[in-house]
Design a protein around this motif. Sequence first.
Motif, PDB file in Angstrom:
ATOM      1  N   ASP A 217     -31.689 -84.259 -80.429  1.00 53.65           N
ATOM      2  CA  ASP A 217     -31.286 -83.044 -79.725  1.00 53.65           C
ATOM      3  C   ASP A 217     -29.966 -83.361 -79.031  1.00 53.65           C
ATOM      4  OD1 ASP A 217     -32.027 -80.302 -78.593  1.00 53.65           O
ATOM      5  OD2 ASP A 217     -31.567 -81.451 -76.782  1.00 53.65           O
ATOM      6  N   THR A 239     -30.395 -86.869 -77.353  1.00 57.51           N
ATOM      7  CA  THR A 239     -31.763 -87.287 -77.032  1.00 57.51           C
ATOM      8  C   THR A 239     -32.549 -87.531 -78.316  1.00 57.51           C
ATOM      9  OG1 THR A 239     -31.737 -85.985 -75.000  1.00 57.51           O
ATOM     10  CG2 THR A 239     -33.886 -86.668 -75.832  1.00 57.51           C
ATOM     11  N   THR A 241     -35.670 -87.268 -80.122  1.00 56.98           N
ATOM     12  CA  THR A 241     -36.928 -86.510 -80.040  1.00 56.98           C
ATOM     13  C   THR A 241     -37.892 -86.885 -81.156  1.00 56.98           C
ATOM     14  OG1 THR A 241     -35.912 -84.725 -81.320  1.00 56.98           O
ATOM     15  CG2 THR A 241     -35.793 -84.553 -78.921  1.00 56.98           C
ATOM     16  N   GLY A 306     -37.598 -90.922 -77.204  1.00 57.48           N
ATOM     17  CA  GLY A 306     -37.553 -90.194 -75.950  1.00 57.48           C
ATOM     18  C   GLY A 306     -36.346 -90.494 -75.087  1.00 57.48           C
ATOM     19  N   THR A 386     -34.749 -78.511 -73.194  1.00 52.34           N
ATOM     20  CA  THR A 386     -34.797 -79.906 -73.600  1.00 52.34           C
ATOM     21  C   THR A 386     -35.152 -80.752 -72.390  1.00 52.34           C
ATOM     22  OG1 THR A 386     -33.068 -79.489 -75.192  1.00 52.34           O
ATOM     23  CG2 THR A 386     -33.513 -81.792 -74.643  1.00 52.34           C
ATOM     24  N   THR A 388     -35.223 -84.634 -71.081  1.00 54.84           N
ATOM     25  CA  THR A 388     -34.624 -85.885 -71.513  1.00 54.84           C
ATOM     26  C   THR A 388     -34.824 -86.978 -70.489  1.00 54.84           C
ATOM     27  OG1 THR A 388     -32.535 -85.246 -70.509  1.00 54.84           O
ATOM     28  CG2 THR A 388     -32.838 -84.662 -72.787  1.00 54.84           C
TER      29      THR A 388
END
Length: 442
Positions: A217, A239, A241, A306, A386, A388
């Motif tokens: 992301d 990020t 994911t 993550g 989102t 993060t």
Amino acid sequence: MKIRRILATAVAAAVTTPVVFLSAAPAFADTKPSPASTQKPASDEDEMPSLEELRAAVALAQKGYDEAVLAVAKAEADFKAFGDADHPTRGPIAEAKTAADAALTAKVAADEALAEAEEAVTELPADATEEQKTAAAAAVTAAKKVADEAAAAKTAADATYEQAREAREDARVAAARAVSIAQKAKETAAEKLDEAKEELAFFEEIDGECEEEPSLDIAVSGPKTLTAGQPAVFSLRVTNTSGGTLDAVNAFAHAIRAPEPGEVIDEHTDLTDRIIPVEWSSADNLEWTSFTEEFESIEVGKLAKGASYDVKLRLTVPADAPAGEGAAYVYSEYENNDGTCGMGDYADADFAILAAKGDKPTPTPTPSETTATPTPAPTVSTGGSTTTTTQLGGSSRTVNGTLAATGANENLTRLGLAAATAVALGAGAMVVTRRRKAGSDA
């Protein structure tokens, strides 16, 4: 790899005609976020064609090209045939010429007969009887009638002859025009075939061992107003994911000034002067670094499950740039040591551009030798939310954002600008920059 359909469409269009989306609608409009419920889902028209469809398109374009080649050959043969002695247009001309010659002969004879009759009247003796005078006058009248009819026949025959000649010339000109039209049709068919092959090649390039997976992301945010000649700093965050660590992550960033309202943009428009220079820095690269052909991406590197990576982007609108609108575009990709790879999300941030202050524009600054340590900043993605966790020690947070609303498909228009920017920079395939096959080294 199956690329995200909207981004793929924009990239594919940019490879063949970067401005196809630029003319779709105004690039920017009211920047007030629209409610999520009003966002329209992508239509089927945004769907990336399948491999079978692209191959069928190439086959159809090849068929069209082959037919165009045959049409050119036929048109050229038809035109060349006008030089043959037995060409169909020569027969009517020959017949009309024969008739015209016969009419001329008849007219000459009739004129001579009339002259003789008239001469006979003048040669009548002084003591000619009334019967002789009447007969001579009648002979003149009859000869004149024949002469007039012969003259009319000759005029008609000459007209028929000229019509036959003109008909041949018109046919010859039409044949020449048919050659020109066929040749242009062949050129158009060749262009369509090339485009179809390029689209197929592009699909095959992004297809292959990579599969679509929402593993990355990306988000970007920054000031809503930039002044020409003055640097402005934006924040970018990538990020992971996915369900595991990504071995090699890269991010990309471009920026461009939007077309002026009502400005016509076509395939001849040079977009290079619209590009806004972008530099970047991160915790691993403290100096402001420019994007070049050699270093066209931000090498994030390994990104744990993550985790996020934060980057600072510095945009400097050229000092002589007029007031207007602009946008920054970011996107990402990843590849793993086992050969798997994929593309991440796409995001943008639009802004207003103010003309340089003062009588003289402020010179565009050069990359500084000073260092700067970026810190995580709130980000705005192209849709949704989102959460993060940064690698740099920042806390988790949720960010929401939407695209500005216009009267048309904003996603396509912005993606068109992003694609056009990439093409102007020489990155025709945008995010598809490198690809590893299974088993290759990272």
